[in-house]
Design a protein around this motif. Structure first.
Motif, PDB file in Angstrom:
ATOM      1  N   HIS A   4       0.604  -1.011  -0.206  1.00 39.38           N
ATOM      2  CA  HIS A   4       0.079   0.131  -0.387  1.00 39.38           C
ATOM      3  C   HIS A   4       0.755   1.444  -0.009  1.00 39.38           C
ATOM      4  N   HIS A   5       1.664   1.083   0.355  1.00 39.71           N
ATOM      5  CA  HIS A   5       3.081   2.135   0.498  1.00 39.71           C
ATOM      6  C   HIS A   5       3.381   2.713  -0.884  1.00 39.71           C
ATOM      7  N   VAL A   6       3.335   1.298  -1.772  1.00 40.84           N
ATOM      8  CA  VAL A   6       4.156   1.936  -2.845  1.00 40.84           C
ATOM      9  C   VAL A   6       2.665   2.116  -3.918  1.00 40.84           C
ATOM     10  N   GLN A   7       1.894   1.678  -3.588  1.00 45.01           N
ATOM     11  CA  GLN A   7       0.777   1.931  -4.401  1.00 45.01           C
ATOM     12  C   GLN A   7       0.185   3.471  -3.753  1.00 45.01           C
ATOM     13  N   GLU A   8      -0.019   3.710  -2.932  1.00 41.71           N
ATOM     14  CA  GLU A   8      -0.755   5.213  -2.896  1.00 41.71           C
ATOM     15  C   GLU A   8       0.585   6.023  -3.531  1.00 41.71           C
ATOM     16  N   ASN A   9       2.034   6.009  -3.581  1.00 44.81           N
ATOM     17  CA  ASN A   9       2.890   6.926  -3.685  1.00 44.81           C
ATOM     18  C   ASN A   9       3.851   6.595  -4.963  1.00 44.81           C
ATOM     19  N   TRP A  10       2.797   5.434  -6.649  1.00 51.54           N
ATOM     20  CA  TRP A  10       3.432   4.929  -6.837  1.00 51.54           C
ATOM     21  C   TRP A  10       4.128   6.457  -8.285  1.00 51.54           C
ATOM     22  N   SER A  11       3.901   6.899  -8.156  1.00 51.52           N
ATOM     23  CA  SER A  11       4.996   8.313  -9.016  1.00 51.52           C
ATOM     24  C   SER A  11       6.538   7.678  -8.343  1.00 51.52           C
ATOM     25  N   ALA A  12       6.451   8.453  -6.624  1.00 47.86           N
ATOM     26  CA  ALA A  12       7.900   8.532  -6.394  1.00 47.86           C
ATOM     27  C   ALA A  12       8.310   7.327  -6.309  1.00 47.86           C
ATOM     28  N   PHE A  13       8.036   6.126  -6.428  1.00 42.58           N
ATOM     29  CA  PHE A  13       8.697   4.549  -6.409  1.00 42.58           C
ATOM     30  C   PHE A  13       9.356   4.703  -7.502  1.00 42.58           C
ATOM     31  N   TYR A  14       9.455   5.383  -8.650  1.00 42.28           N
ATOM     32  CA  TYR A  14      10.107   4.836  -9.639  1.00 42.28           C
ATOM     33  C   TYR A  14      11.370   4.701 -10.146  1.00 42.28           C
ATOM     34  N   GLU A  15      11.490   5.709  -8.674  1.00 41.63           N
ATOM     35  CA  GLU A  15      13.963   5.634  -9.140  1.00 41.63           C
ATOM     36  C   GLU A  15      13.922   4.242  -8.365  1.00 41.63           C
ATOM     37  N   ALA A  16      13.259   3.672  -7.305  1.00 36.58           N
ATOM     38  CA  ALA A  16      13.311   2.703  -6.438  1.00 36.58           C
ATOM     39  C   ALA A  16      13.960   1.514  -7.508  1.00 36.58           C
ATOM     40  N   ILE A  17      12.342   1.678  -8.626  1.00 35.67           N
ATOM     41  CA  ILE A  17      11.917   0.641  -9.128  1.00 35.67           C
ATOM     42  C   ILE A  17      13.346   0.456 -10.147  1.00 35.67           C
ATOM     43  N   ILE A  18      13.756   1.595 -10.444  1.00 36.27           N
ATOM     44  CA  ILE A  18      14.712   1.571 -11.616  1.00 36.27           C
ATOM     45  C   ILE A  18      15.732   1.399 -11.543  1.00 36.27           C
ATOM     46  N   ASP A  19      15.990   1.303 -10.221  1.00 36.04           N
ATOM     47  CA  ASP A  19      17.661   0.813  -8.748  1.00 36.04           C
ATOM     48  C   ASP A  19      17.452  -0.932  -9.346  1.00 36.04           C
ATOM     49  N   LYS A  20      16.455  -0.888  -8.387  1.00 32.18           N
ATOM     50  CA  LYS A  20      15.946  -2.653  -8.992  1.00 32.18           C
ATOM     51  C   LYS A  20      16.256  -3.284 -10.072  1.00 32.18           C
ATOM     52  N   TRP A  21      14.903  -2.813 -11.175  1.00 30.04           N
ATOM     53  CA  TRP A  21      15.038  -3.451 -12.101  1.00 30.04           C
ATOM     54  C   TRP A  21      15.169  -2.479 -13.449  1.00 30.04           C
ATOM     55  N   PRO A  22      16.521  -1.955 -13.713  1.00 28.30           N
ATOM     56  CA  PRO A  22      17.015  -1.231 -14.956  1.00 28.30           C
ATOM     57  C   PRO A  22      16.288  -1.245 -16.004  1.00 28.30           C
ATOM     58  N   LEU A  41       3.188  -9.540 -13.422  1.00 27.99           N
ATOM     59  CA  LEU A  41       3.012  -9.635 -14.301  1.00 27.99           C
ATOM     60  C   LEU A  41       4.591  -8.514 -15.265  1.00 27.99           C
ATOM     61  N   TYR A  42       4.600  -7.321 -15.532  1.00 31.37           N
ATOM     62  CA  TYR A  42       5.886  -6.914 -15.909  1.00 31.37           C
ATOM     63  C   TYR A  42       7.438  -6.905 -15.479  1.00 31.37           C
ATOM     64  N   ILE A  43       6.964  -7.083 -14.347  1.00 29.64           N
ATOM     65  CA  ILE A  43       8.445  -7.696 -14.126  1.00 29.64           C
ATOM     66  C   ILE A  43       8.909  -8.893 -14.145  1.00 29.64           C
ATOM     67  N   ALA A  44       7.502 -10.064 -14.240  1.00 26.44           N
ATOM     68  CA  ALA A  44       8.000 -11.570 -15.066  1.00 26.44           C
ATOM     69  C   ALA A  44       9.002 -10.806 -16.584  1.00 26.44           C
ATOM     70  N   GLU A  45       8.020 -10.597 -17.315  1.00 27.43           N
ATOM     71  CA  GLU A  45       8.058 -10.275 -18.381  1.00 27.43           C
ATOM     72  C   GLU A  45       9.344 -10.130 -19.019  1.00 27.43           C
ATOM     73  N   LEU A  46       9.893  -8.667 -18.019  1.00 26.39           N
ATOM     74  CA  LEU A  46      11.394  -7.445 -18.197  1.00 26.39           C
ATOM     75  C   LEU A  46      12.109  -8.454 -17.567  1.00 26.39           C
ATOM     76  N   THR A  47      12.211  -9.708 -16.558  1.00 25.56           N
ATOM     77  CA  THR A  47      13.271 -10.344 -16.345  1.00 25.56           C
ATOM     78  C   THR A  47      13.445 -11.399 -17.107  1.00 25.56           C
ATOM     79  N   GLU A  48      12.280 -12.263 -17.803  1.00 24.65           N
ATOM     80  CA  GLU A  48      12.342 -13.350 -18.336  1.00 24.65           C
ATOM     81  C   GLU A  48      11.737 -14.796 -17.206  1.00 24.65           C
ATOM     82  N   GLN A  49      11.190 -14.192 -16.683  1.00 29.00           N
ATOM     83  CA  GLN A  49      11.514 -15.896 -15.464  1.00 29.00           C
ATOM     84  C   GLN A  49       9.374 -15.773 -14.986  1.00 29.00           C
ATOM     85  N   GLU A  50       9.456 -16.767 -14.608  1.00 32.70           N
ATOM     86  CA  GLU A  50       8.192 -16.582 -14.222  1.00 32.70           C
ATOM     87  C   GLU A  50       7.399 -16.195 -13.018  1.00 32.70           C
TER      88      GLU A  50
END
Length: 108
Positions: A4-22, A41-50
């Motif tokens: 819920h922290h991520v969802q409520e502040n979604w765009s503020a997490f972009y930098e942290a997401i891109i740090d984890k998944w460049p 689903l996006y991360i699964a596709e991005l990282t080519e994993q299940e």
């Protein structure tokens, strides 16, 4: 941190997401708009994993600290500052003045 922290502040997490998944793309993140299933689903596709593996990777990412600049709450900020002490060299205080970084103005 909780989803819920991520969802409520979604765009503020972009930098942290891109740090984890460049390879993550901000336009794609805009479309996801905090939807947890879509993000998995996006991360699964991005990282080519299940999907289950992507879900676990996200769960591990969520186990980390909430980025200090995401939620504007003095209690959270103070906690983040205290936790940052573990990354400082011995003898340095997490509450020391950071003027040497050049981001303090005359009244800060």
């Amino acid at each position: 941190m909780k989803w819920h922290h991520v969802q409520e502040n979604w765009s503020a997490f972009y930098e942290a997401i891109i740090d984890k998944w460049p390879d993550a793309d901000e336009a794609e993140l805009d479309e996801i708009d905090g939807d947890q299933r879509a993000f998995i689903l996006y991360i699964a596709e991005l990282t080519e994993q299940e999907t289950g593996d992507a879900r676990e990777e996200i769960r591990e990412w969520l186990a980390g600290e909430l980025p200090s600049d995401v939620v504007m709450d003095p209690r959270h900020d103070d906690q983040s500052i205290r936790l940052s002490g573990k990354y400082l060299p011995e003898g340095e205080d997490e509450y020391d003045d950071d003027a040497r970084y050049g981001d303090d103005g005359p009244n800060e």
